[in-house]
Design an enzyme around this catalytic site. Structure first.
Site, mmCIF file in Angstrom:
data_model
loop_
_atom_site.group_PDB
_atom_site.id
_atom_site.type_symbol
_atom_site.label_atom_id
_atom_site.label_comp_id
_atom_site.label_asym_id
_atom_site.label_seq_id
_atom_site.Cartn_x
_atom_site.Cartn_y
_atom_site.Cartn_z
ATOM 1 C CG HIS A 196 -1.833 1.108 1.363
ATOM 2 N ND1 HIS A 196 -1.767 1.998 2.401
ATOM 3 C CD2 HIS A 196 -2.855 1.521 0.576
ATOM 4 C CE1 HIS A 196 -2.718 2.897 2.263
ATOM 5 N NE2 HIS A 196 -3.391 2.630 1.158
ATOM 6 C CD GLU A 215 -2.890 2.074 -3.148
ATOM 7 O OE1 GLU A 215 -3.899 2.759 -3.330
ATOM 8 O OE2 GLU A 215 -1.898 2.482 -2.487
ATOM 9 C CG ASP A 220 -2.796 6.690 -3.667
ATOM 10 O OD1 ASP A 220 -3.961 6.266 -3.645
ATOM 11 O OD2 ASP A 220 -1.920 6.338 -2.845
ATOM 12 C CG HIS A 275 -2.851 9.318 -0.405
ATOM 13 N ND1 HIS A 275 -3.557 10.197 0.391
ATOM 14 C CD2 HIS A 275 -3.644 8.237 -0.557
ATOM 15 C CE1 HIS A 275 -4.715 9.646 0.714
ATOM 16 N NE2 HIS A 275 -4.796 8.458 0.160
ATOM 17 C CD GLU A 277 -7.482 5.163 -4.151
ATOM 18 O OE1 GLU A 277 -6.664 4.848 -3.283
ATOM 19 O OE2 GLU A 277 -8.412 5.958 -3.972
HETATM 20 O O1 G3P Z 1 -6.562 0.858 -2.315
HETATM 21 C C1 G3P Z 1 -6.995 1.039 -1.015
HETATM 22 C C2 G3P Z 1 -6.569 2.330 -0.390
HETATM 23 O O2 G3P Z 1 -5.421 2.787 -1.017
HETATM 24 C C3 G3P Z 1 -7.605 3.402 -0.407
HETATM 25 O O3 G3P Z 1 -7.378 4.423 0.504
HETATM 26 O O4 G3P Z 1 -6.657 6.636 1.285
HETATM 27 O O5 G3P Z 1 -4.992 4.842 1.124
HETATM 28 O O6 G3P Z 1 -5.884 5.872 -0.938
HETATM 29 P P1 G3P Z 1 -6.179 5.490 0.491
HETATM 30 CA CA CA Z 2 -4.688 4.513 -2.418
#
Ligand code: G3P
Ligand code: CA
Length: 249
Positions: free
Chosen positions: A18, A45, A47, A60, A119
């Site tokens: 993450h 993962e 952003d 993020h 994401e």
């Molecule tokens: O993919 C799950 C998670 O990344 C969503 O929440 O706030 O960490 O982007 P956040």
């Molecule tokens: Ca995320």
């Protein structure tokens, strides 16, 4: 030690790092992604936001303040200005000089090696990401979003794109229904929103479930026993220790 044994007859869960291995390195940087790869994560993962000049960058927050030495919205600076910022020193002195990566740079390092879960939180970033993906056919990518209209638009533009529905509040039955409507490859619920009827509903329609964010090995083990397919974790090293691959990492 808590660890999955051969006699448990369970599939190893898929471990998404993450924001990279963000427990041990500054989130959404190449350092965090390399650390995740080194400790045996299955996927990354990350952003995405757009620079002022429309280039997808990996960060993020909508603003720079928390994770860089810049201030204000990411979208107010062009790429050249964003690339000069420090995205590592807020985390620890050894990461001074670690920059904000472009999506393209992450793809160039990891496409073909690890799965990437991007994401996307807003429409323009989704469209820019699609355009970039078209130029990188070797990338193994899942696109997830809380923005269900954006997921619908992405599906209209690309019938083959692997989509995942993120869920954190509201009606989980409707969210699963949307996943089916979009032929999504997965459902991504927040850990504290997972319940037995939700997992049963996903199993009934053979929709794999990947839970976020799970760093506690005991919680991960109990989710696996309930049939989830994997996790988003800030600490892929700790979870890999509990779910070792045959022959090592
Ligand atoms: O993919 C799950 C998670 O990344 C969503 O929440 O706030 O960490 O982007 P956040
Ligand atoms: Ca995320």
């Amino acid at each position: 030690m808590l660890a999955l044994h051969k006699s448990d007859h369970m599939q190893l869960p898929f471990l998404w790092a993450h924001r990279g291995a963000s427990r041990n390195a500054p989130e959404n940087t190449l350092a965090a992604f390399l650390a995740a790869a080194e400790c045996g994560a299955d996927g990354l993962e990350l952003d995405i936001h757009l620079s002022y000049d429309g280039i997808p960058v990996v960060i993020h927050d909508e603003t720079l303040d928390r994770t860089t030495d810049g201030t204000g919205p990411v979208a107010h600076l062009d790429l050249q200005m964003l690339l000069q910022l420090d995205a590592g020193s807020w985390f620890a002195p050894e990461y001074v000089g670690e920059g904000i990566p472009t999506l393209e740079s992450v793809l160039s390092v990891f496409a073909g090696n690890l799965r990437l879960n991007r994401e996307i939180k807003e429409f323009r970033a989704g469209m820019a990401m699609l355009e970039l993906l078209g130029r990188c056919p070797s990338a193994d990518v899942v696109v997830s979003s809380f923005n269900y209209d954006l997921l619908r638009s992405l599906r209209e533009k690309d019938g083959n794109l692997a989509l995942a529905v993120l869920f954190e509040s509201g009606n989980w039955r409707q969210a699963i229904h949307l996943a089916m409507e979009l032929s999504a490859c997965a459902f991504h619920p927040r850990a504290d929103k997972v319940n037995r009827p939700m997992l049963t509903a996903c199993q009934r329609v053979e929709l794999p479930v990947f839970v976020w964010t799970v760093d506690d090995p005991r919680l991960a083990m109990s989710f696996v026993r309930s049939g989830v397919s994997g996790f988003f974790t800030n600490d892929p090293e700790a979870l890999r220790a509990v779910f070792p691959r045959a022959g090592g990492q």
